[in-house]
Write an enzyme that holds these catalytic residues in place. Structure first.
Site, PDB file in Angstrom:
ATOM      1  CG  ASP A  20      -2.108   0.856   1.083  1.00  0.00           C
ATOM      2  OD1 ASP A  20      -2.344   1.359  -0.035  1.00  0.00           O
ATOM      3  OD2 ASP A  20      -2.829   1.055   2.078  1.00  0.00           O
ATOM      4  CG  ASN A  68      -7.166  -1.996  -6.800  1.00  0.00           C
ATOM      5  OD1 ASN A  68      -6.219  -2.750  -6.607  1.00  0.00           O
ATOM      6  ND2 ASN A  68      -7.553  -1.145  -5.865  1.00  0.00           N
TER       7      ASN A  68
HETATM    8  C1  FPP Z   1      -1.649   0.277  -3.439  1.00  0.00           C
HETATM    9  O1  FPP Z   1      -1.196   1.605  -3.394  1.00  0.00           O
HETATM   10  C2  FPP Z   1      -1.049  -0.398  -4.556  1.00  0.00           C
HETATM   11  C3  FPP Z   1      -1.724  -0.918  -5.637  1.00  0.00           C
HETATM   12  C4  FPP Z   1      -3.186  -0.836  -5.774  1.00  0.00           C
HETATM   13  C5  FPP Z   1      -1.012  -1.546  -6.747  1.00  0.00           C
HETATM   14  C6  FPP Z   1       0.193  -2.327  -6.386  1.00  0.00           C
HETATM   15  C7  FPP Z   1       0.901  -2.672  -7.637  1.00  0.00           C
HETATM   16  C8  FPP Z   1       2.234  -2.623  -7.820  1.00  0.00           C
HETATM   17  C9  FPP Z   1       3.226  -2.283  -6.757  1.00  0.00           C
HETATM   18  C10 FPP Z   1       2.796  -2.989  -9.132  1.00  0.00           C
HETATM   19  C11 FPP Z   1       2.731  -4.476  -9.222  1.00  0.00           C
HETATM   20  C12 FPP Z   1       3.756  -4.986 -10.040  1.00  0.00           C
HETATM   21  C13 FPP Z   1       4.160  -6.282 -10.078  1.00  0.00           C
HETATM   22  C14 FPP Z   1       5.275  -6.584 -10.936  1.00  0.00           C
HETATM   23  C15 FPP Z   1       3.558  -7.382  -9.332  1.00  0.00           C
HETATM   24  P1  FPP Z   1      -2.260   2.770  -3.593  1.00  0.00           P
HETATM   25  O2  FPP Z   1      -2.284   3.161  -5.005  1.00  0.00           O
HETATM   26  O3  FPP Z   1      -3.587   2.333  -3.032  1.00  0.00           O
HETATM   27  O4  FPP Z   1      -1.618   3.893  -2.728  1.00  0.00           O
HETATM   28  P2  FPP Z   1      -2.410   4.961  -1.853  1.00  0.00           P
HETATM   29  O5  FPP Z   1      -3.085   4.195  -0.751  1.00  0.00           O
HETATM   30  O6  FPP Z   1      -1.318   5.836  -1.352  1.00  0.00           O
HETATM   31  O7  FPP Z   1      -3.372   5.661  -2.740  1.00  0.00           O
END
Ligand code: FPP
Length: 241
Positions: A20, A68
């Site tokens: 996250d 998402n």
């Molecule tokens: C949460 O942060 C993260 C995600 C929804 C996506 C996670 C995906 C990756 C790290 C890339 C995956 C890649 C591979 C190769 C497996 P957020 O966007 O919810 O952050 P926030 O809470 O600060 O808004």
């Protein structure tokens, strides 16, 4: 200070991670949220390597949840493109590091080319014997349980209610054959499961860190494993004295 693996430290066989804080990390730097995801994908590759070197047998990461899709289309597209790129480019690395990849989640909703790349990577790494790397894409814990029940029905396993037990359902989950996580790590401060591995996390230890995923590193992984070593896992029973 650089964290070292203490001698005698018990390494969890299976670590699951809710990555996250990509968006918040990027915003703080005046960058678009998608920059956070790109950075996050680099961290995934590094942590996979670190976990493998430490002796972790399975690593499962939450890359895209069933919820998402409701994000702005530009962000959904950027995340899908990142995953697309990973599926296409990681085979050489997986072969070199003996990594076995499995994607969990409902793949039927993904674009055809992504589904094909996933199938190729899963097939081409299936006989690797090193760390098992599970990537959760369009994954929801409740959705997985519903699909597991459907799978069990399709396999004719629900006809005699007396024969339905935990192992029947376990074998129909996306994670069939993979031991439950010993440790769940969630970055960036929130302390909830967010529909991740609802069945499998029943007895997992939880570690929460305020660090955002793009700044998670080997030291932080060692800290999480160290914290895990201070937990007493009782599985609902009592410890022998
Ligand atoms: C949460 O942060 C993260 C995600 C929804 C996506 C996670 C995906 C990756 C790290 C890339 C995956 C890649 C591979 C190769 C497996 P957020 O966007 O919810 O952050 P926030 O809470 O600060 O808004």
């Amino acid at each position: 200070m650089k964290e070292e693996i203490r001698e005698g430290l018990k390494i969890p066989a299976h670590i699951a991670i809710i990555m996250d804080g990509n968006g918040r990390w990027a915003k703080k730097r005046g960058m678009p949220r998608t920059f956070g995801h790109t950075q996050g994908a680099k961290v995934v590759e590094q942590i996979l390597e670190d976990a493998d070197h430490m002796g972790v047998k399975y690593l499962t990461v939450y890359a895209f949840s069933t919820e998402n899709w409701s994000r702005p289309q530009t962000e959904v597209k950027a995340l899908m493109n990142l995953l697309r790129r990973y599926m296409k480019t990681s085979l050489a690395k997986c072969a070199k590091n003996n990594v076995r990849v499995r994607v969990i989640g409902d793949k039927s909703m993904l674009d055809k080319d992504l589904r094909e790349s996933i199938a190729d990577l899963e097939r081409d790494t299936a006989s690797n014997t090193g760390i098992g790397f599970q990537i959760a894409i369009n994954y929801g814990g409740r959705d997985e349980i519903v699909r597991a029940v459907r799978r069990a029905a399709a396999r004719g396993l629900l006809e005699d209610p007396e024969k339905i037990d935990e192992s029947v359902l376990d074998d129909c989950l996306d994670t069939a054959g993979i031991p439950d996580p010993d440790l769940l790590i969630r970055t960036c401060g929130e302390q909830r499961i967010s529909n991740f591995l609802l069945w499998q996390l029943a007895y997992s230890e939880m570690y929460f860190t305020p660090k955002a995923w793009p700044e998670f590193d080997r030291d932080e992984l060692v800290r999480a494993i160290d914290a895990y070593n201070h937990r007493e896992r009782r599985y609902g029973g009592l410890m022998d004295k």
